[in-house]
Scaffold this motif. Structure first.
Motif, short mmCIF file in Angstrom:
data_model
loop_
_atom_site.label_atom_id
_atom_site.label_comp_id
_atom_site.label_asym_id
_atom_site.label_seq_id
_atom_site.Cartn_x
_atom_site.Cartn_y
_atom_site.Cartn_z
N SER A 192 -22.01 -25.26 25.13
CA SER A 192 -23.44 -25.23 24.85
C SER A 192 -24.02 -23.95 25.45
CB SER A 192 -24.14 -26.45 25.48
OG SER A 192 -23.77 -27.64 24.84
N ASP A 193 -25.18 -23.54 24.97
CA ASP A 193 -25.85 -22.38 25.53
C ASP A 193 -26.56 -22.80 26.81
OD1 ASP A 193 -27.15 -20.04 26.09
OD2 ASP A 193 -28.49 -20.10 24.35
N ASN A 194 -25.80 -22.95 27.88
CA ASN A 194 -26.35 -23.44 29.14
C ASN A 194 -27.37 -22.47 29.72
OD1 ASN A 194 -24.63 -25.95 29.82
ND2 ASN A 194 -23.12 -24.43 29.21
N PHE A 195 -27.06 -21.19 29.69
CA PHE A 195 -27.98 -20.18 30.22
C PHE A 195 -29.29 -20.18 29.43
CE2 PHE A 195 -29.64 -15.86 29.58
CZ PHE A 195 -30.06 -15.57 30.87
N GLY A 196 -29.18 -20.07 28.10
CA GLY A 196 -30.38 -20.01 27.27
C GLY A 196 -31.21 -21.28 27.33
N GLY A 197 -30.54 -22.42 27.38
CA GLY A 197 -31.27 -23.68 27.44
C GLY A 197 -32.05 -23.82 28.74
N ASP A 249 -25.79 -29.13 39.94
CA ASP A 249 -24.47 -29.63 40.30
C ASP A 249 -23.77 -28.61 41.20
OD1 ASP A 249 -22.15 -31.18 40.31
OD2 ASP A 249 -22.28 -31.62 38.16
N MET A 250 -22.48 -28.85 41.46
CA MET A 250 -21.71 -27.96 42.32
C MET A 250 -21.70 -26.54 41.76
SD MET A 250 -20.69 -29.93 44.76
CE MET A 250 -19.30 -29.07 45.53
N PRO A 251 -21.90 -25.53 42.62
CA PRO A 251 -22.03 -24.15 42.12
C PRO A 251 -20.76 -23.58 41.51
CG PRO A 251 -22.00 -24.20 44.53
CD PRO A 251 -22.12 -25.62 44.07
N ASN A 252 -19.59 -24.17 41.81
CA ASN A 252 -18.34 -23.68 41.23
C ASN A 252 -18.11 -24.18 39.81
OD1 ASN A 252 -17.96 -26.29 42.51
ND2 ASN A 252 -15.80 -26.09 42.00
N ILE A 253 -18.96 -25.09 39.33
CA ILE A 253 -18.85 -25.61 37.97
C ILE A 253 -19.57 -24.65 37.02
CG2 ILE A 253 -19.47 -27.51 36.42
CD1 ILE A 253 -19.22 -29.39 38.81
N HIS A 254 -18.90 -24.27 35.96
CA HIS A 254 -19.44 -23.26 35.04
C HIS A 254 -20.84 -23.62 34.54
CE1 HIS A 254 -19.60 -20.43 31.67
NE2 HIS A 254 -19.99 -21.44 30.93
N THR A 255 -21.02 -24.86 34.10
CA THR A 255 -22.31 -25.25 33.53
C THR A 255 -23.42 -25.16 34.58
OG1 THR A 255 -21.67 -27.55 33.95
CG2 THR A 255 -21.39 -26.72 31.71
N ALA A 256 -23.13 -25.57 35.82
CA ALA A 256 -24.13 -25.52 36.88
C ALA A 256 -24.52 -24.07 37.19
CB ALA A 256 -23.61 -26.21 38.14
N ALA A 257 -23.52 -23.20 37.25
CA ALA A 257 -23.80 -21.79 37.55
C ALA A 257 -24.61 -21.13 36.43
CB ALA A 257 -22.48 -21.05 37.75
N GLU A 258 -24.29 -21.46 35.18
CA GLU A 258 -25.02 -20.89 34.05
C GLU A 258 -26.47 -21.39 34.01
OE1 GLU A 258 -23.90 -18.55 31.22
OE2 GLU A 258 -23.18 -18.14 33.25
N ARG A 259 -26.69 -22.65 34.34
CA ARG A 259 -28.05 -23.19 34.33
C ARG A 259 -28.87 -22.61 35.47
NH1 ARG A 259 -25.80 -29.26 32.75
NH2 ARG A 259 -24.81 -28.49 30.83
N LEU A 260 -28.25 -22.38 36.62
CA LEU A 260 -28.94 -21.70 37.72
C LEU A 260 -29.30 -20.27 37.29
CD1 LEU A 260 -29.93 -21.45 40.64
CD2 LEU A 260 -27.60 -20.80 41.29
N ARG A 261 -28.40 -19.61 36.61
CA ARG A 261 -28.66 -18.25 36.14
C ARG A 261 -29.83 -18.23 35.16
NH1 ARG A 261 -26.55 -14.35 32.46
NH2 ARG A 261 -25.32 -15.91 31.31
N GLY A 262 -29.90 -19.25 34.28
CA GLY A 262 -31.02 -19.34 33.35
C GLY A 262 -32.34 -19.58 34.07
N TYR A 263 -32.32 -20.42 35.11
CA TYR A 263 -33.52 -20.66 35.94
C TYR A 263 -34.00 -19.36 36.57
CZ TYR A 263 -35.84 -21.87 40.38
OH TYR A 263 -36.70 -21.92 41.46
#
Length: 350
Positions: free
Chosen positions: A177-182, A203-217
């Protein structure tokens, strides 16, 4: 032996020596050739309705069943694929698993799945156990950070597609999914409704989806020229106690937030409970939709990803690779969708 006795044995699926009826038996009973029976059994065109009816009647009378084992072995396959999930109990993975199963069934394959419980060792154990059972392919939601252990299996012909998160240290197909864009869109939505102090709980920062969503924030806040304070961000385990503490600290700290963006549905549910006991209204946007989100007061605004589409796309990719239609691995990213329901549209309370 009288013909009537032989016919009865065949009708019972036994035959003279206990063998099950064959296509040859069906062809003889229907008065057609073997190729015609094969076409009917495999759903191929080129058979008149009357002939198809006669063949089907012979199949029913004899109790004939297609020998799928022999058929797939001739193709060098076992007609099974494996699915390694993070957590079978997580509602996000239900539609994903179902979609993979439906695609597998359409290709005449059986799906075998298991849960890694976010444990890299368990993921490896499951994946290799499935390979040992000669599955034709794997769909993997990775928990680990090194997937080189699958390289020998992939070279041996086990088609492998990763979903929700990319593989680590190997080149392989992945559907995301577009985790960053979402996440960027969800936080921008809060900013558009007047919020400047926005917290992020993930979620845990080592998880790809969590890191991408933090980056989007971070990107949304930077785009709006809003400095992010350290105590507005919290990543870690999604257990309710950790999330509750993080939310309460953001709401009562020296620079309390007026809105929270949550990194997944498990975090969102805990934050909703915290906000229900909070004195002032706080805006909320969550990544991932969840059951009954539209029935709460206010309804919960979410960034929804289509888990069924993730599973379906990954499985279709897997079978295309099994058919030899693909060469280079590809990264496929599916869009997310912002669903406005009320909680993300609340203005700042102060």
């Amino acid at each position: 032996m009288p013909e009537t006795t032989r016919g009865a044995e065949r009708a019972n699926g036994t035959g003279r020596y206990g063998n099950r009826p064959t296509m040859k038996d069906v062809a003889a009973r229907a008065g057609v050739g073997l190729k015609t029976v094969s076409r009917v059994v495999n759903g191929e065109p080129g058979v008149t309705p009357d002939t198809e009816r006669r063949v089907q009647e012979a199949i029913d009378a004899l109790g004939f069943r297609r020998n799928d084992s022999a058929r797939v072995l001739r193709k060098g396959r076992t007609a099974s694929i494996g699915l390694v999930l993070e957590d079978l109990a997580d509602p996000f993975y239900g539609p994903l698993s179902r979609a993979v199963e439906e695609v597998a069934r359409a290709h005449g394959a059986l799906l075998i799945n298991g849960s890694s419980a976010e444990d890299p060792d368990r993921e490896r154990e499951l994946a290799l156990a499935l390979c040992a059972r000669r599955v034709d392919g794997l769909v993997v939601i990775p928990a680990g950070d090194d997937h080189r252990y699958l390289e020998p299996e992939m070279r041996a012909g086990v088609a492998t597609v990763f979903v929700d998160r990319p593989a680590a240290r190997i080149d392989a197909d992945v559907v995301l999914s577009d985790n960053f864009g979402g996440a960027r869109d969800g936080v921008a939505h809060l900013i558009a409704h007047g919020h400047r102090r926005i917290g992020f709980i993930g979620d845990m920062p080592n998880i790809h989806t969590a890191a991408e969503r933090l980056r989007g924030y971070r990107a949304a806040m930077e785009d709006a020229g809003i400095p992010v304070e350290d105590d507005w961000m919290s990543l870690g385990a999604t257990d309710p106690e950790r999330v509750r503490r993080a939310a309460e600290e953001m709401l009562t700290g020296p620079s309390p937030v007026t809105a929270i963006f949550t990194g997944n549905n498990r975090v969102t549910v805990t934050v909703i409970r915290v906000l229900a006991a909070h004195a002032r209204p706080v805006a909320l946007v969550g990544f991932d939709d969840f059951e009954l989100a539209d029935l709460l007061q206010p309804g919960v605004t979410v960034v929804a990803q289509d888990s069924a589409a993730l599973g379906r796309t990954a499985a279709e990719r897997l079978f295309r690779r099994l058919d030899g239609a693909l060469v280079a691995p590809e990264r496929i990213e599916l869009p997310t969708r912002l669903i406005e329901r009320g909680s993300g549209e609340l203005p700042p309370a102060d």
